[in-house]
Design an enzyme around this catalytic site. Structure first.
Site, PDB file in Angstrom:
ATOM      1  N   TYR A  77       0.675  -1.161   0.004  1.00  0.00           N
ATOM      2  CA  TYR A  77      -0.139  -0.306  -0.129  1.00  0.00           C
ATOM      3  C   TYR A  77       0.893   1.247   0.131  1.00  0.00           C
ATOM      4  O   TYR A  77       0.616   2.216  -0.973  1.00  0.00           O
ATOM      5  CB  TYR A  77      -0.826   0.109   1.191  1.00  0.00           C
ATOM      6  CG  TYR A  77      -1.843  -1.177   1.279  1.00  0.00           C
ATOM      7  CD1 TYR A  77      -2.727  -1.314   0.193  1.00  0.00           C
ATOM      8  CD2 TYR A  77      -1.775  -2.352   2.092  1.00  0.00           C
ATOM      9  CE1 TYR A  77      -3.613  -2.397   0.239  1.00  0.00           C
ATOM     10  CE2 TYR A  77      -2.674  -3.375   2.111  1.00  0.00           C
ATOM     11  CZ  TYR A  77      -3.539  -3.486   0.999  1.00  0.00           C
ATOM     12  OH  TYR A  77      -4.494  -4.581   1.116  1.00  0.00           O
ATOM     13  N   PRO A  85     -11.256  -0.649  -2.074  1.00  0.00           N
ATOM     14  CA  PRO A  85     -12.394  -1.289  -2.570  1.00  0.00           C
ATOM     15  C   PRO A  85     -13.730  -0.692  -2.247  1.00  0.00           C
ATOM     16  O   PRO A  85     -13.732   0.249  -1.492  1.00  0.00           O
ATOM     17  CB  PRO A  85     -12.365  -2.611  -1.580  1.00  0.00           C
ATOM     18  CG  PRO A  85     -11.053  -2.596  -1.088  1.00  0.00           C
ATOM     19  CD  PRO A  85     -10.638  -1.273  -0.931  1.00  0.00           C
ATOM     20  N   HIS A 113      -7.398   1.109   1.868  1.00  0.00           N
ATOM     21  CA  HIS A 113      -6.971  -0.359   2.113  1.00  0.00           C
ATOM     22  C   HIS A 113      -5.843  -0.347   3.157  1.00  0.00           C
ATOM     23  O   HIS A 113      -5.981  -1.394   3.938  1.00  0.00           O
ATOM     24  CB  HIS A 113      -6.771  -1.207   1.083  1.00  0.00           C
ATOM     25  CG  HIS A 113      -7.181  -2.511   1.162  1.00  0.00           C
ATOM     26  ND1 HIS A 113      -7.054  -3.144   2.418  1.00  0.00           N
ATOM     27  CD2 HIS A 113      -7.609  -3.523   0.289  1.00  0.00           C
ATOM     28  CE1 HIS A 113      -7.501  -4.373   2.124  1.00  0.00           C
ATOM     29  NE2 HIS A 113      -7.923  -4.818   0.914  1.00  0.00           N
ATOM     30  N   SER A 152     -11.047 -12.374  -3.976  1.00  0.00           N
ATOM     31  CA  SER A 152     -11.190 -12.481  -2.531  1.00  0.00           C
ATOM     32  C   SER A 152     -12.529 -12.806  -2.261  1.00  0.00           C
ATOM     33  O   SER A 152     -13.682 -12.288  -2.906  1.00  0.00           O
ATOM     34  CB  SER A 152     -10.978 -10.959  -2.101  1.00  0.00           C
ATOM     35  OG  SER A 152     -10.851 -11.012  -0.724  1.00  0.00           O
TER      36      SER A 152
HETATM   37  N1  COA Z   1     -18.786 -29.695   3.620  1.00  0.00           N
HETATM   38  C1  COA Z   1     -19.844 -28.961   4.298  1.00  0.00           C
HETATM   39  N2  COA Z   1     -19.449 -27.847   4.586  1.00  0.00           N
HETATM   40  C2  COA Z   1     -18.466 -27.019   4.297  1.00  0.00           C
HETATM   41  C3  COA Z   1     -17.505 -27.968   3.950  1.00  0.00           C
HETATM   42  C4  COA Z   1     -17.530 -29.412   3.514  1.00  0.00           C
HETATM   43  N3  COA Z   1     -16.616 -30.009   2.979  1.00  0.00           N
HETATM   44  N4  COA Z   1     -16.417 -27.228   3.861  1.00  0.00           N
HETATM   45  C5  COA Z   1     -16.663 -25.971   4.399  1.00  0.00           C
HETATM   46  N5  COA Z   1     -18.081 -26.085   4.761  1.00  0.00           N
HETATM   47  C6  COA Z   1     -18.687 -24.851   5.303  1.00  0.00           C
HETATM   48  C7  COA Z   1     -17.896 -24.509   6.494  1.00  0.00           C
HETATM   49  O1  COA Z   1     -18.089 -24.766   7.694  1.00  0.00           O
HETATM   50  C8  COA Z   1     -18.566 -22.824   6.519  1.00  0.00           C
HETATM   51  O2  COA Z   1     -19.685 -22.999   7.225  1.00  0.00           O
HETATM   52  P1  COA Z   1     -20.776 -21.701   7.734  1.00  0.00           P
HETATM   53  O3  COA Z   1     -21.449 -21.172   6.362  1.00  0.00           O
HETATM   54  O4  COA Z   1     -21.492 -22.080   8.649  1.00  0.00           O
HETATM   55  O5  COA Z   1     -19.711 -20.743   8.254  1.00  0.00           O
HETATM   56  C9  COA Z   1     -18.908 -22.692   4.918  1.00  0.00           C
HETATM   57  O6  COA Z   1     -19.036 -23.989   4.389  1.00  0.00           O
HETATM   58  C10 COA Z   1     -17.845 -21.853   4.476  1.00  0.00           C
HETATM   59  O7  COA Z   1     -16.605 -22.476   4.530  1.00  0.00           O
HETATM   60  P2  COA Z   1     -15.495 -22.483   3.173  1.00  0.00           P
HETATM   61  O8  COA Z   1     -16.436 -22.140   1.934  1.00  0.00           O
HETATM   62  O9  COA Z   1     -14.631 -23.630   3.107  1.00  0.00           O
HETATM   63  O10 COA Z   1     -14.694 -21.020   3.169  1.00  0.00           O
HETATM   64  P3  COA Z   1     -14.468 -20.212   4.392  1.00  0.00           P
HETATM   65  O11 COA Z   1     -15.616 -19.697   4.836  1.00  0.00           O
HETATM   66  O12 COA Z   1     -13.669 -20.941   5.289  1.00  0.00           O
HETATM   67  O13 COA Z   1     -13.495 -19.127   3.698  1.00  0.00           O
HETATM   68  C11 COA Z   1     -11.559 -18.176   3.085  1.00  0.00           C
HETATM   69  C12 COA Z   1     -12.144 -19.396   3.114  1.00  0.00           C
HETATM   70  C13 COA Z   1     -10.179 -18.445   2.560  1.00  0.00           C
HETATM   71  C14 COA Z   1     -12.186 -17.027   2.525  1.00  0.00           C
HETATM   72  C15 COA Z   1     -11.196 -17.719   4.807  1.00  0.00           C
HETATM   73  O14 COA Z   1     -10.677 -18.476   5.205  1.00  0.00           O
HETATM   74  C16 COA Z   1     -10.526 -16.523   4.821  1.00  0.00           C
HETATM   75  O15 COA Z   1      -9.416 -16.156   4.943  1.00  0.00           O
HETATM   76  N6  COA Z   1     -11.275 -15.216   4.854  1.00  0.00           N
HETATM   77  C17 COA Z   1     -10.941 -13.757   5.035  1.00  0.00           C
HETATM   78  C18 COA Z   1     -10.489 -13.361   3.442  1.00  0.00           C
HETATM   79  C19 COA Z   1     -10.245 -11.883   3.509  1.00  0.00           C
HETATM   80  O16 COA Z   1      -9.798 -11.496   4.437  1.00  0.00           O
HETATM   81  N7  COA Z   1     -10.889 -11.257   2.404  1.00  0.00           N
HETATM   82  C20 COA Z   1     -10.688  -9.979   2.387  1.00  0.00           C
HETATM   83  C21 COA Z   1      -9.362  -9.276   2.392  1.00  0.00           C
HETATM   84  S1  COA Z   1      -9.263  -7.718   2.394  1.00  0.00           S
HETATM   85  C1  HC5 Z   2     -15.009  -4.927   0.864  1.00  0.00           C
HETATM   86  C2  HC5 Z   2     -14.060  -6.140   0.550  1.00  0.00           C
HETATM   87  C3  HC5 Z   2     -12.763  -5.752   0.096  1.00  0.00           C
HETATM   88  C4  HC5 Z   2     -11.875  -6.773  -0.275  1.00  0.00           C
HETATM   89  C5  HC5 Z   2     -10.586  -6.239  -0.502  1.00  0.00           C
HETATM   90  C6  HC5 Z   2      -9.289  -7.483  -0.926  1.00  0.00           C
HETATM   91  O1  HC5 Z   2      -9.854  -8.658  -0.849  1.00  0.00           O
HETATM   92  O2  HC5 Z   2      -8.261  -6.865  -0.776  1.00  0.00           O
HETATM   93  C7  HC5 Z   2      -7.035  -8.009  -0.946  1.00  0.00           C
HETATM   94  C8  HC5 Z   2      -6.573  -7.945   0.315  1.00  0.00           C
HETATM   95  C9  HC5 Z   2      -5.279  -8.775   0.515  1.00  0.00           C
HETATM   96  O3  HC5 Z   2      -4.106  -8.451   0.991  1.00  0.00           O
HETATM   97  O4  HC5 Z   2      -5.442  -9.941  -0.090  1.00  0.00           O
HETATM   98  C10 HC5 Z   2      -6.227  -7.415  -2.301  1.00  0.00           C
HETATM   99  N1  HC5 Z   2      -6.891  -7.709  -3.451  1.00  0.00           N
HETATM  100  C11 HC5 Z   2      -7.970  -6.962  -3.890  1.00  0.00           C
HETATM  101  C12 HC5 Z   2      -5.671  -7.498  -4.267  1.00  0.00           C
HETATM  102  C13 HC5 Z   2      -7.359  -9.149  -3.591  1.00  0.00           C
END
Ligand code: COA
Ligand code: HC5
Length: 628
Positions: A109, A122, A345, A556
């Site tokens: 950033y 975003p 961000h 994402s």
């Molecule tokens: N069978 C049945 N259910 C399952 C399953 C399976 N094999 N695997 C997963 N599920 C369920 C989970 O229990 C969960 O249930 P819920 O809806 O009751 O919570 C749901 O399905 C979702 O799980 P899944 O799709 O596997 O993904 P996740 O929600 O664990 O997400 C990531 C994965 C990578 C997105 C998460 O770990 C993460 O890091 N999130 C943050 C991302 C982030 O910061 N993004 C923005 C950046 S700015």
């Molecule tokens: C409101 C949702 C914002 C999501 C933003 C996001 O996922 O940013 C990522 C952050 C990171 O460190 O992975 C970067 N990305 C936009 C390049 C996927």
């Protein structure tokens, strides 16, 4: 960085396989969880990262490139350089609370010179509201402000419920960075200031209407927040004293390339009045942009149009000047019922912002109108700017650049309504991995190859953790998408390959959120090399490394309770940005690309994603029927 204890925690009582970023509120068992108890981000073993790096390259580089890189990796691993850098990193990990976060924030950033608008900030679109005039707009904005102030109470009293991921408590620090903070441009590197920590934390927000900024104190003299009625009255005063539409859009300066803005900023704040106005914006708790109505479009195009408006404001003659893009949180409320936000961000990831939105939306639904004492409130103060000819020239340049960015950004929102999380779950597949495989299939169908693909993974299990990457283009994903394109293959075989690819993605997700992915480790080794002033190891100057870093698919998952659409721009000029919000019965997917790239097209990609998801469901159903 400040260390804040998050005192109260709501603990999940039932073990869930992968409970994501949502506090489980139905079991109100409170306990003390302190930030201090969070584990430190580990430095992964060097050999593991080298092996995983080569495995990640396999589907995206040629055989010859891979063989060449294998030699470089062996040299790096066994020739002494890798071990030395690894030791340096381990030393850094011992000495700091998080070896990565400062480096990451800078390289992702603060050192990045591209404009924050479109390139890194975003947007979030809230469901369309049914107001159509300024009264509806101001009433909505007043309620929204009250909701955010209510949320702020939890921050001020450190009573935010701790979030959990895979039953582990998450670092809550980012929540303390999103209010009363702002990015400030610098000649080479920007900074972020947070005013919530000082002796006199701010009590005002900034409101911008018709490109004019206002200082609005949102607390009464007894410290209570203004009520919705009071806020409405104040917004009305602001509205009525900013009716002129011919004002210089000073805020558009913040949408510039960071070096250009940095220079313009130094020039702008030479003037004392300008400096005070800029400081008032920096210090404000957040910004509310009261936007002019945008051109009407068909219902079908509406979600895409609004997503673009959140990312850039629509251009100089629309609402792009109605922003201060450096401000961490800017809520956008349009006269035509559009609403959402854009956020800078650097201080935080999406989930804390979305958690805040879910809270505010719920607050707004529940809020009863409280009659307010009709004590007269002071007039919100207009923030004045003296515009010299030089500043005027900078504004003109910024307007031109913004218009170019607006024309270049291709946005297509796919409201995928055929099914949601429940379908893959029923088949015992991870919904996230299922969507990722659909993105892989869509990309492969359009380009007949796999590309370097990024999915954000949270590192918040660790103190001050931010993100790492899950690389979705695995060998197993490639085998699956190739099979899908081969009419000679049986459905049962395709399904088995899908299950395997999903399983691999899930394992990679597990590794990433537990600090064992490769991207941040490789970045750390590279930066350690720069810090040690050693010559750059060859693995970082290699074509494969450049290919691996060129994320044509930047994705994402950000889940929310509210039915919102999240969006961001692509990471590379010839790539796609894909943000998806999987709900139980549908999935909101925002896709971006650049019009200047002939090879990419957001609408075509959206169509390919839709088809991929449908074909994958058909595969599940077909094989399920065959099993009966
Ligand atoms: N069978 C049945 N259910 C399952 C399953 C399976 N094999 N695997 C997963 N599920 C369920 C989970 O229990 C969960 O249930 P819920 O809806 O009751 O919570 C749901 O399905 C979702 O799980 P899944 O799709 O596997 O993904 P996740 O929600 O664990 O997400 C990531 C994965 C990578 C997105 C998460 O770990 C993460 O890091 N999130 C943050 C991302 C982030 O910061 N993004 C923005 C950046 S700015
Ligand atoms: C409101 C949702 C914002 C999501 C933003 C996001 O996922 O940013 C990522 C952050 C990171 O460190 O992975 C970067 N990305 C936009 C390049 C996927």
């Amino acid at each position: 960085m400040l260390c804040l204890c998050v005192r109260a925690a709501l603990r999940p009582g039932i073990a869930q396989p992968c409970r994501i970023l949502r506090p489980v509120t139905q079991i109100p068992e409170r306990s003390l969880v302190h930030q201090g108890g969070l584990p430190k981000l580990p430095v992964p073993p060097l050999k593991q990262t080298c092996e995983r790096y080569l495995a990640a390259l396999e589907p995206i580089v040629s055989k010859e490139e891979l063989e060449h890189t294998e030699r470089l990796v062996q040299e790096f691993l066994h020739g002494g350089v890798g071990q030395r850098l690894q030791k340096g990193l381990e030393r850094r990990a011992r000495k700091t609370e998080n070896w990565l976060t400062e480096w990451w924030t800078q390289s992702a950033y603060l050192d990045c010179r591209m404009p924050v608008a479109v390139y890194t900030s975003p947007g979030v679109v809230l469901p369309r509201m049914n107001f159509q005039d300024q009264h509806g707009q101001m009433r909505f904005a007043a309620k929204l402000i009250a909701g955010v102030l209510d949320f702020k109470k939890m921050i001020d009293t450190e009573t935010l419920p701790v979030e959990y991921l895979s039953e582990k408590p998450l670092c809550m620090d980012q929540y303390y960075q999103i209010l009363s903070s702002c990015r400030i441009p610098g000649p080479k590197r920007d900074t972020v200031v947070n005013y919530n920590t000082g002796q006199t934390p701010p009590t005002h927000i900034t409101v911008v209407h018709n490109f004019q900024f206002f200082f609005l104190d949102v607390y009464n003299s007894d410290g209570s927040p203004l009520t919705v009625d009071q806020l409405y009255m104040q917004l009305e005063k602001i509205w009525n004293s900013s009716l002129q539409t011919n004002k210089e859009p000073i805020g558009i300066l913040t949408s510039q390339h960071r070096n250009t803005w940095g220079k313009a900023y130094n020039n702008l704040i030479k003037d004392k009045t300008n400096k005070e106005s800029v400081r008032a914006i920096h210090k404000s708790i957040f910004t509310v942009c009261l936007d002019a109505p945008m051109p009407r479009v068909s219902d079908e195009m509406y979600p895409s149009r609004v997503a673009a408006q959140m990312l850039h404001g629509g251009g100089a003659r629309w609402n792009s000047g109605n922003r201060w893009f450096d401000k961490t949180l800017q809520f956008i409320v349009g006269e035509d019922g559009t609403c959402g936000l854009v956020y800078e961000h650097a201080p935080a990831e999406g989930p804390p912002i979305v958690f805040l939105i879910d809270y505010v939306v719920k607050y707004m639904q529940q809020t009863q109108v409280i009659r307010s004492p009709m004590v007269p409130l002071p007039m919100p103060q207009k923030l004045r700017f003296n515009i010299t000819p030089e500043i005027k020239r900078d504004i003109e340049k910024a307007k031109q650049n913004m218009n170019i960015m607006v024309h270049d950004l291709d946005v297509h929102v796919l409201m995928f309504s055929h099914f949601g999380k429940k379908v893959p779950k029923k088949q015992k597949l991870s919904p996230d991995a299922f969507v990722q495989m659909a993105l892989q299939l869509a990309y492969f169908r359009m380009y007949n190859l796999c590309c370097s693909s990024y999915e954000s993974a949270s590192l918040r299990m660790f103190k001050y953790g931010r993100t790492d990457a899950i690389r979705s283009s695995t060998v197993d994903a490639l085998e699956f998408v190739q099979a899908m394109q081969d009419p000679a293959r049986e459905n049962s075989e395709k399904l088995a390959l899908l299950q395997k690819a999903v399983q691999t993605h899930k394992e990679n997700t597990y590794n990433a959120i537990h600090g064992q992915a490769i991207d941040r480790h490789l970045l750390g080794l590279k930066l350690q090399g720069i810090e040690d002033l050693t010559s750059m190891p060859e693995i970082f100057m290699d074509t494969s490394y450049a290919v691996a870093q060129h994320f044509n698919l930047s994705t994402s998952q950000v889940g929310s309770k509210t039915d919102c659409v999240m969006c961001f721009g692509p990471m590379v000029p010839d790539g796609y940005g894909v943000c998806y919000n999987p709900m139980d019965e549908h999935i909101n997917i925002a896709i971006t690309a650049f019009n200047s790239c002939e090879e990419t097209n957001a609408a075509n990609f959206a169509r390919a994603v839709e088809e991929a998801l449908l074909d994958m469901r058909a595969l599940l159903e077909d094989t399920a029927t065959a099993r009966q």
